[in-house]
Design an enzyme around this catalytic site. Structure first.
Site, mmCIF file in Angstrom:
data_model
loop_
_atom_site.group_PDB
_atom_site.id
_atom_site.type_symbol
_atom_site.label_atom_id
_atom_site.label_comp_id
_atom_site.label_asym_id
_atom_site.label_seq_id
_atom_site.Cartn_x
_atom_site.Cartn_y
_atom_site.Cartn_z
ATOM 1 N N ARG A 92 7.557 18.136 -4.183
ATOM 2 C CA ARG A 92 6.562 18.704 -3.261
ATOM 3 C C ARG A 92 7.597 19.760 -2.410
ATOM 4 O O ARG A 92 7.022 20.857 -1.782
ATOM 5 C CB ARG A 92 5.773 17.604 -2.537
ATOM 6 C CG ARG A 92 4.778 16.876 -3.452
ATOM 7 C CD ARG A 92 4.057 15.930 -2.804
ATOM 8 N NE ARG A 92 3.139 15.163 -3.415
ATOM 9 C CZ ARG A 92 2.052 14.745 -3.076
ATOM 10 N NH1 ARG A 92 1.771 14.744 -1.615
ATOM 11 N NH2 ARG A 92 1.339 13.610 -3.717
ATOM 12 N N ASN A 110 1.169 4.256 -2.834
ATOM 13 C CA ASN A 110 0.984 5.797 -2.536
ATOM 14 C C ASN A 110 2.287 6.491 -3.106
ATOM 15 O O ASN A 110 2.295 7.605 -3.849
ATOM 16 C CB ASN A 110 1.058 5.874 -1.064
ATOM 17 C CG ASN A 110 -0.387 5.727 -0.578
ATOM 18 O OD1 ASN A 110 -1.237 5.028 -1.007
ATOM 19 N ND2 ASN A 110 -1.036 6.705 0.340
ATOM 20 N N GLU A 115 1.537 6.952 -6.540
ATOM 21 C CA GLU A 115 0.489 7.822 -6.718
ATOM 22 C C GLU A 115 1.167 9.215 -6.994
ATOM 23 O O GLU A 115 0.999 10.124 -7.581
ATOM 24 C CB GLU A 115 -0.401 7.686 -5.777
ATOM 25 C CG GLU A 115 -1.502 8.949 -5.317
ATOM 26 C CD GLU A 115 -2.166 8.773 -3.929
ATOM 27 O OE1 GLU A 115 -2.711 7.562 -3.833
ATOM 28 O OE2 GLU A 115 -2.121 9.565 -3.158
ATOM 29 N N HIS A 175 39.362 2.859 -0.844
ATOM 30 C CA HIS A 175 38.070 1.952 -0.686
ATOM 31 C C HIS A 175 37.934 0.574 -1.411
ATOM 32 O O HIS A 175 36.967 -0.152 -1.449
ATOM 33 C CB HIS A 175 36.865 2.895 -0.883
ATOM 34 C CG HIS A 175 36.523 3.746 0.171
ATOM 35 N ND1 HIS A 175 36.292 3.798 1.595
ATOM 36 C CD2 HIS A 175 36.473 5.128 0.071
ATOM 37 C CE1 HIS A 175 36.132 4.837 2.247
ATOM 38 N NE2 HIS A 175 36.243 5.900 1.230
ATOM 39 N N LYS A 212 0.684 -1.299 -0.029
ATOM 40 C CA LYS A 212 -0.036 0.081 0.049
ATOM 41 C C LYS A 212 0.833 1.222 -0.036
ATOM 42 O O LYS A 212 0.450 2.233 -0.696
ATOM 43 C CB LYS A 212 -1.000 -0.053 1.135
ATOM 44 C CG LYS A 212 -1.707 1.332 1.455
ATOM 45 C CD LYS A 212 -2.741 1.728 0.590
ATOM 46 C CE LYS A 212 -3.682 3.011 0.810
ATOM 47 N NZ LYS A 212 -3.694 4.116 0.042
HETATM 48 C C1 3PG Z 1 -4.002 9.567 -0.005
HETATM 49 O O1 3PG Z 1 -4.913 10.157 0.301
HETATM 50 O O2 3PG Z 1 -3.957 8.554 -1.013
HETATM 51 C C2 3PG Z 1 -2.704 9.345 0.733
HETATM 52 O O3 3PG Z 1 -2.904 9.839 2.136
HETATM 53 C C3 3PG Z 1 -1.636 10.607 0.090
HETATM 54 O O4 3PG Z 1 -1.834 11.933 0.771
HETATM 55 P P1 3PG Z 1 -0.720 12.876 0.711
HETATM 56 O O5 3PG Z 1 -0.412 13.339 -0.656
HETATM 57 O O6 3PG Z 1 -1.047 13.867 1.636
HETATM 58 O O7 3PG Z 1 0.677 12.174 1.169
#
Ligand code: 3PG
Length: 342
Positions: free
Chosen positions: A147, A47, A50, A312, A43
């Site tokens: 970000r 994200n 995402e 090294h 998961k």
């Molecule tokens: C989501 O809502 O999918 C996650 O919590 C991602 O949220 P964020 O962009 O605030 O990290």
């Protein structure tokens, strides 16, 4: 994306699958992922991906808005068109709506939103995990840093007044051609991002003996989640064809897809670079692709430098696994540093 004791799954499966979102073919987007913390990890990577997809869309919007001069409605129409092709996805769909959305005064609401991104941290955790497990998940890393850069807004505003950009910050070429190039760039970059995400899951699965089922992960992600897209069906097919696929980029479908997209991809990134619009996620994807397909990278230089200044050690091409040190200056002696590998 549940994980944990396998014995618990038959008891939970009917409940979870009944309430889960369904893919277009009716399949439940929920399945047992693997032992221990596998579910949470998968998961988290979801994200992270995402974050990458959102950043790619934002970069294209930036170029279209600032470099090409397209209105929000024109961009909405382009995204709506893209949503009928290989980029068909929830995030393209909502971005179309966002571009077209008007505030009460009739102006696009999007343009009134402060350009400082928040984050709850799952993308950052994915990037930290990538560093911890030594996997080059560069696109998610860039998405997190983008970000961070956005959030130092006041500093950027000050910098915008003193730092020079290129003399020409507007694209003057064929707009239709550039729009097509960005569609290809976004598609190819998405392939890289998902390939990187699966590399991270593969590495951790091996380390923690999770025995992740990558095809079922792709299937789960096809519906009901933020990265749901038509494209995940192709990822599922790639793992159906070979469940031990080393990388998505080794799958014939994705090999061909990146090869077909690469001319537009390179054109999009070079255009953005020439007019001074940042495209960190699009360009790191291309750099990864070029690095991944390079049999001999310049890490030999890096190894020589490490050995020169810190003793090294390095391996010779002819004798991998044997570490040696050279007294490069004649003054350093033959004592080498002890070996450790992070
Ligand atoms: C989501 O809502 O999918 C996650 O919590 C991602 O949220 P964020 O962009 O605030 O990290």
């Amino acid at each position: 994306m549940p994980g944990g004791n396998k014995e618990a799954w038959p008891h939970l499966k009917p409940i979870f699958q009944a309430i889960a979102a369904k893919a277009p073919d009716g399949a439940a987007c929920c399945d047992w992922v693997g032992e221990g913390g596998a579910g949470h990890f998968v998961k988290m990577v979801h994200n992270g991906i995402e974050y990458g997809d959102m950043q790619l869309i934002s970069e294209v919007y930036h170029v279209f808005r600032n470099g090409v001069g397209l209105t929000n409605d024109e961009q909405g129409d382009i995204f709506a068109q893209w949503n009928k092709g290989v980029l068909d996805s929830f995030l393209i769909e909502i971005s179309t709506d966002i571009l077209r959305y008007k505030d009460t005064d009739g102006e696009p609401l999007l343009e009134k939103i402060r350009d400082a991104a928040g984050q709850k941290g799952t993308g950052k955790w994915t990037a930290i995990a990538a560093l911890d497990y030594g996997m080059p998940v560069t696109l998610i890393g860039e998405a997190v840093f983008a970000r961070c850069l956005s959030s130092i807004k006041d500093e950027r505003v000050r910098a915008s007044k003193i730092l020079a950009g290129p003399s020409n910050s507007t694209y003057t070429g064929d707009k239709a051609q550039l729009i097509k190039a960005f569609e290809q760039a976004m598609y190819a970059s998405k392939i890289i991002s998902y390939a990187q995400g699966f590399m991270l899951m593969r590495e951790t699965s091996e380390q923690f003996k999770w025995n992740l089922n990558y095809g079922s992960i792709a299937l789960m992600w096809r519906g009901g989640c933020i990265i749901r897209s038509a494209f995940l069906g192709d990822i599922k097919s790639a793992f159906d064809n070979n469940k031990d696929l080393e990388s998505l980029l080794f799958d014939p479908f994705f090999q061909k897809a990146t090869a077909n997209a690469q001319a537009g991809w390179r054109n999009a990134i070079s255009t953005a670079t020439l007019i001074g619009i940042p495209v960190p996620a699009l360009s790191t994807a291309l750099s990864f692709y070029d690095g991944y397909r390079t049999a001999r990278l310049p890490a030999n230089m890096l190894q020589a430098q490490r050995d020169y200044f810190g003793a090294h050690t390095y391996e010779l091409e002819a004798t991998p696994g044997t570490y040696i040190h050279t007294n490069w200056t004649g003054r350093g002696g033959n004592v080498s540093a002890s070996n450790y590998d992070v």
